[in-house]
Enzyme design. Sequence first.
Site, PDB file in Angstrom:
ATOM      1  N   ASP A 222      41.683  29.788  73.582  1.00 56.57           N
ATOM      2  CA  ASP A 222      41.736  28.971  72.383  1.00 56.57           C
ATOM      3  C   ASP A 222      41.078  27.629  72.750  1.00 56.57           C
ATOM      4  O   ASP A 222      40.966  27.280  73.939  1.00 56.57           O
ATOM      5  CB  ASP A 222      43.170  28.773  71.881  1.00 56.57           C
TER       6      ASP A 222
HETATM    7  C1  BGC Z   1      42.746  27.466  66.699  1.00 55.63           C
HETATM    8  C2  BGC Z   1      41.984  28.785  66.800  1.00 55.63           C
HETATM    9  C3  BGC Z   1      40.546  28.572  66.404  1.00 55.63           C
HETATM   10  C4  BGC Z   1      39.951  27.481  67.288  1.00 55.63           C
HETATM   11  C5  BGC Z   1      38.504  27.180  66.962  1.00 55.63           C
HETATM   12  C6  BGC Z   1      42.055  26.355  67.445  1.00 55.63           C
HETATM   13  O1  BGC Z   1      42.675  25.122  67.208  1.00 55.63           O
HETATM   14  O2  BGC Z   1      44.052  27.645  67.194  1.00 55.63           O
HETATM   15  O3  BGC Z   1      42.562  29.762  65.984  1.00 55.63           O
HETATM   16  O4  BGC Z   1      39.824  29.770  66.511  1.00 55.63           O
HETATM   17  O5  BGC Z   1      40.698  26.282  67.112  1.00 55.63           O
HETATM   18  O6  BGC Z   1      38.389  26.569  65.731  1.00 55.63           O
END
Ligand code: BGC
Length: 826
Positions: A222
Amino acid sequence: MEDRIRALRNSLSLREKVRLLTGRDSWSTAPLASIGLRSMVLSDGPAGVRGPLWDERSPSVNLPSPTAVAASWDPMMVERVGAALGSEAVRKQVDVVLAPTINIQRTPYGGRHFEAFSEDPLLTGAVASHYVRGIQSFGVGATVKHYVANDSETERFTVDVRVSERALREVYLAAFERPVRDGSWLVMSAYNSINGATASENPLLTTPLNSEWGFDGVVVSDWTAVRSLESARHPQDLVMPGPAGPWGAALVEAVEDGRIPIGAIDRKVDRMLTLAARVGALSGIEPAPRRTPLSGPEVREVAREAAVAGAVLLQNDGTLPLGAPGSIAVIGEAARSARTQGGGSATVIPAMVASPLDGIWAQWPEAEVSWHLGAVVQGGLSDLDDGTFTTALGDPGMTVRYRDAAGRVFLEEKRRASRIVGFDTDSPLVVADSVELEFRWRPRSEGGRARLGIAGLADFSIAVDGKVVADGELRTGPDDDHAAAVLHPPATVVEFPVADDDVSVAVRLHPVPGAIPDALSLGVGLPPTVRDADELIAEAVAAATTAEVAVVVVSTSSEVESEGFDRSSLSLPGRQDELVRAVAAANPRTVVVVNSGAPVLLPWRHEVPAIVATWFPGQEFGHALAGILSGDDEPGGRLPVTWPDDEATVPVAETRPVEGVLAYDEGIHVGSRAWLRAGAAPAYPFGHGLGYTAWTVDAVHAPETPSPDRPTPVSVRLTNSGRRAGKTVVQVYLERVSPSTVDRPVRWLGGFAVASAEAGEAAEVHVAVAPRAFEHWDGEWRREPGEYALRVGFSVTDLVASIAISVPAIDAGSEASFSVVAGAAQ
Ligand code: BGC
């Protein structure tokens, strides 16, 4: 292919290998021309595919949010939604979609609940698998996320989720197992820790993900979740975003001096190259045949049909369908400013949104349709509507100027959105020293004064008709989520005197860096309407009194459901409950449409004739809703999550960690299992939903004993006993009948199938109950011999037929079958 990949990997220097393992920037991977590897683009999901630009000039089709998709309980529909995402990804030159989110809806307080499929692991896993298949049929990678136990948002970067091995296996990991086994090309590791180890360094990345489920894809972190060099030892393959990060030169050094084995690096490189081969990013390796992208209208039609298929008719006394009313009072803020998606990284910018009001107008062009606000729902700023502001030259939109530190304008552009997001190292917003927004606008005068909101992590000043009316600084608070600078930027509202005329506005912002270095968002917006609440309700009641039908659309707000925080209440915001009661008392043909991503309390539910839950249904909301209200379409949804009646009875409610630890004390008793164990009655149980016709179950067949290694086939014959064609979802639950040595749910979902039939006709569905449904985790998967009941029905508590099924002491499959005939109607 494996040999070729190995050969390519062996041709790389250590530095080149390591370069592949951290993103090139916020949304793409590093290319390596020497081996014919191009950069791969990754983009959020799941409400659509945003593409690398967060920009209204590159719009995306906004599909229904995952809870709505799962509510169809229809694998074919889910696969079509996946395919629509895959097709959108191809159109936007995206190689990997960062979806689906398949964390469990452990509690309705989870802020990101709308982004997940269900409270049930079996339903989640089945839906996820079809969703992934749809995306990947276009040669685009799907990413099941966030592995694992990322089921709420409070302290999401640091929380340590303490959860038993059994609950992990039977609930949280179970959701991931099926889509991984079915071939998801990526898994995203979560921010949180699980039982003491952060997700990107957790042993769960090895077992079961790789060792048992045969995962052969890429584990992407993530965003910013990888915090150490140590994580490189684990099957954590790709660090995002880049180019900075904890690996890079430090990792090269660690491999050179033997602290991290080169084998760990080679393994990651092989996986990155395999992913590249799959998506067609590695020249010389032909990817598998892929589907031809859908046309724009085809994708929008999937969005509409999926919104219909997922809408749940919670109750109906016959008021729905409406037929052809002569006059309709449409009431509610969301009827005009529809909530089509939740907030956060999943947000996409659609080119258009059909609000409920738009849909109703289009459906009944002859009817007298009026709209009334009824109650203020909005909390923060809402974007200025396109068309309500112009540049100095009178073109729609605003002029945005980006200046460098020397004050020189290095870019000037015309933008039609009032909020601007930059999420990349080279985005003009991110590199600018200051930004100016200039536009002409007709403010609404409230007693000679107007109000305008300014949002962004920045110092600001605002001039109206050349005169500075306010300046100041906007900062995030110490407890804000680290993505707050983008997802929920700090905001203020400025007031200034106005005459009844256009004004020219110039906002100057000097952004300050946020916790994510390459991500910013700023803009202007409208604060909530200030109106007397009693007056608003009275106006709505007056309209409802004279109209044939009243349609009230109630909703949550962006302050309630979003990534980055959890909910503090399950009630509808503002005075919407009072509004519904007053309208329903004034008009006996009142239909309430609930536009929320997650369950909300409906304290007036016994006072209204019909309620439809639409979730966050995507940009085709209005068209889908009008089809349902008129009866052209049947609401196809069944609840993938239990809806509580009050907050006191919610069995799993806690999202706040204690000293950094969130204990999943309920163990395996999550979702409907928790409700059954507590003996509490929810407002609407898991699996519930009505259609416009009625069904009778005629016969159920199943073997006497389930096979230990093959699905148990359960066939259900039923008749559509109503007066129109329709759909229902046949649900099969299991119960333990003999005494058990194991703590078990009272009842658990074993399988399901969609049945459709014309009026008066019969249908037969086959539900495959997987061997796992008879197993529990006790250090390994075990089957406890004894008697079970296989119960068939239309929700977890609406069960109309039962078959005894027995697991023998020594497993031996049996094909012998018998049947039970049941006469029951839905
Ligand atoms: C989220 C993810 C997301 C990523 C990129 C994170 O803060 O938890 O689900 O894919 O950001 O935007």
